[in-house]
Design an enzyme around this catalytic site. Sequence first.
Site, PDB file in Angstrom:
ATOM      1  N   SER A  25      -9.585   1.664   3.062  1.00 27.15           N
ATOM      2  CA  SER A  25      -8.711   2.515   2.279  1.00 27.15           C
ATOM      3  C   SER A  25      -7.656   1.768   1.476  1.00 27.15           C
ATOM      4  CB  SER A  25      -8.009   3.514   3.204  1.00 27.15           C
ATOM      5  OG  SER A  25      -7.131   2.849   4.102  1.00 27.15           O
TER       6      SER A  25
ATOM      7  N   THR B 205      -7.047   0.932  10.126  1.00 26.72           N
ATOM      8  CA  THR B 205      -7.357   1.610  11.375  1.00 26.72           C
ATOM      9  C   THR B 205      -8.733   1.151  11.852  1.00 26.72           C
ATOM     10  OG1 THR B 205      -6.071   3.516  10.618  1.00 26.72           O
ATOM     11  CG2 THR B 205      -7.522   3.855  12.518  1.00 26.72           C
ATOM     12  N   SER B 206      -9.676   1.109  10.916  1.00 24.56           N
ATOM     13  CA  SER B 206     -10.999   0.539  11.175  1.00 24.56           C
ATOM     14  C   SER B 206     -11.627   0.151   9.844  1.00 24.56           C
ATOM     15  CB  SER B 206     -11.893   1.534  11.914  1.00 24.56           C
ATOM     16  OG  SER B 206     -13.162   0.979  12.183  1.00 24.56           O
ATOM     17  N   GLY B 207     -11.400  -1.064   9.421  1.00 21.94           N
ATOM     18  CA  GLY B 207     -12.034  -1.592   8.221  1.00 21.94           C
ATOM     19  C   GLY B 207     -11.234  -1.534   6.946  1.00 21.94           C
ATOM     20  N   SER B 208     -10.047  -0.958   6.960  1.00 22.90           N
ATOM     21  CA  SER B 208      -9.345  -0.664   5.703  1.00 22.90           C
ATOM     22  C   SER B 208      -8.624  -1.844   5.079  1.00 22.90           C
ATOM     23  CB  SER B 208      -8.359   0.485   5.911  1.00 22.90           C
ATOM     24  OG  SER B 208      -9.059   1.699   6.032  1.00 22.90           O
TER      25      SER B 208
ATOM     26  N   LYS C 117       0.833  -1.202   0.000  1.00 24.44           N
ATOM     27  CA  LYS C 117       0.000   0.000   0.000  1.00 24.44           C
ATOM     28  C   LYS C 117       0.871   1.256   0.000  1.00 24.44           C
ATOM     29  CE  LYS C 117      -3.905   1.862   2.737  1.00 24.44           C
ATOM     30  NZ  LYS C 117      -4.762   1.592   3.923  1.00 24.44           N
TER      31      LYS C 117
END
Length: 537
Positions: A173, A194-197, A92
């Site tokens: 993301s 971080t939350s869901g990425s 990434k």
Amino acid sequence: MSLVVSAIVYLVVYPRLIDATTEELVTGLESGLFTSVDLVNAYSTRILEVNSTLNVVTELNPDALSIAAQLDAERANGTTRGSLHGIPILIKGNIGTADKMSTTAGSFALLGATLPQDSGVAAKLRAAGVVILGKTNLSQWANFRSTNSTNGWSAYGGQTLGAYYPQQDPSGSSSGSGVASSLGLALATLGSETSGSILSPSQQNNLVGIKPTVGLTSRALVIPISERQDTVGPMTRTVRDAAYLLQAIAGKDPNDNYTLAQPFENPPDYVGALNFSSLRGKRIGIPRNIITGGSGVRPVLIAFESAIQTIRRAGATVVDNVNITAYALDQYLNGNASTIVVEADFVSDLPEKYLSKLVTNPQNVRNLADVRKFTQRFPPEDYPDRDTGIWDEALSLGFNNSSPQFWAAYQNNLEVAGRQGILGLLTNYSLDALMLPTDFSAGLPALIGTPVVTVPLGFYPANTTVVRNRRGTLVRRGPNIPFGLSFLGPAWSEASLIGYAYAFEQRTMARNQVQPYLVPTAELANIVSNTNASSRY
């Protein structure tokens, strides 16, 4: 007397790169069927074939071929650095590397900035013999800039699109990482969460994704959001490949003190956890009150009920309706403590853990206020059409992660997702794990840094009504768009979760039910035959 001459013709079969596994590639390398240089050429050709349409990869490593040649030479001399020796991986665009590639988080504010050394996970990849082939596009600043942008858009990389439906929202993301892995533009990719990425783009692109315990993988010189929630993990086409890649990047790093809290000197054997019978005798809880949504998610819920029956047949005891407390549910759905934590962490962590480490910093951005100022003044950043609302709110807090207000919010997170949430359920019902549709699996584990593994579950039916994002530019839900199933556990339980995901995957093989609408045509067979032909002249 007649003479009969017989000939044996050997058919050389190369693995299809959209399906190729770690072990297939390693077998080909070991047998001399192809080389790491061939792999780099094949994957690079595939990237160039689809990148103008899907905007997946922002950087190709200009040294990839020379690195691959060096790794081929090491293999020829009997040396291999690890199970991924000579295998190309994409990472990434927020994962730092000290090479000729840029680390931008999708922003021109960081273009040309350089680092003193590789990030912790990039260093581990290189030590394992991986060829870092390039960097993938992402939702800019890991989806932590705008309140009105789109998944997979960045100023530097443009708009990434998924490959299961035209103009598909790739989720984020780790958008480019999801699409790249799904199409076989490398063996696998790394994302960050971080939350869901990791979880969301993995499910949306028909992948296995591992969101590790915070501290299992280093975040040193990965552009941060929140030190309490950020984590780096694999996005792959199979659970086995995810286990191999996690094995390569897990472990302690003196540059990330969270990794020093690992309860083991060396990480567990994640590949060894791949057991078809992993679910037998396990207690798996279903927290129904976390599952929300209207009729649009009905196909997901139908597939989820089928998954429950699958794990029952695999020998698991399903404990249904193990629900989080009413207070935890209200805070989870309506509270603002989680927002305060990540915003205050970002105000502190961006300058302290990344910007201050830069060797060169062409735009002289030293803190979040500087980054916001650059973004609002540099036209390619598409401001104000894409706002800086998240940053505006973070800067308006008036405090950072060293303040008492921050600490109160963080303690609330630990209570909501811990004692009254995930950890409470695991303890009170003597559960080995929780299971949820991936649409609903990310939020609570994010608050306490616990692991989740998502695995392909199914696809929206062919007659699904197309639903677009708020801007009307991307298809958020539509025919053949994938969705996933998640296993959730306590900190450091990755080996168990990998086992459960593997047991489910092997019984369903859901990934194979639908193919992307756009698939690269370049294959190893083309590359190797062209190389052999060229070598004759």
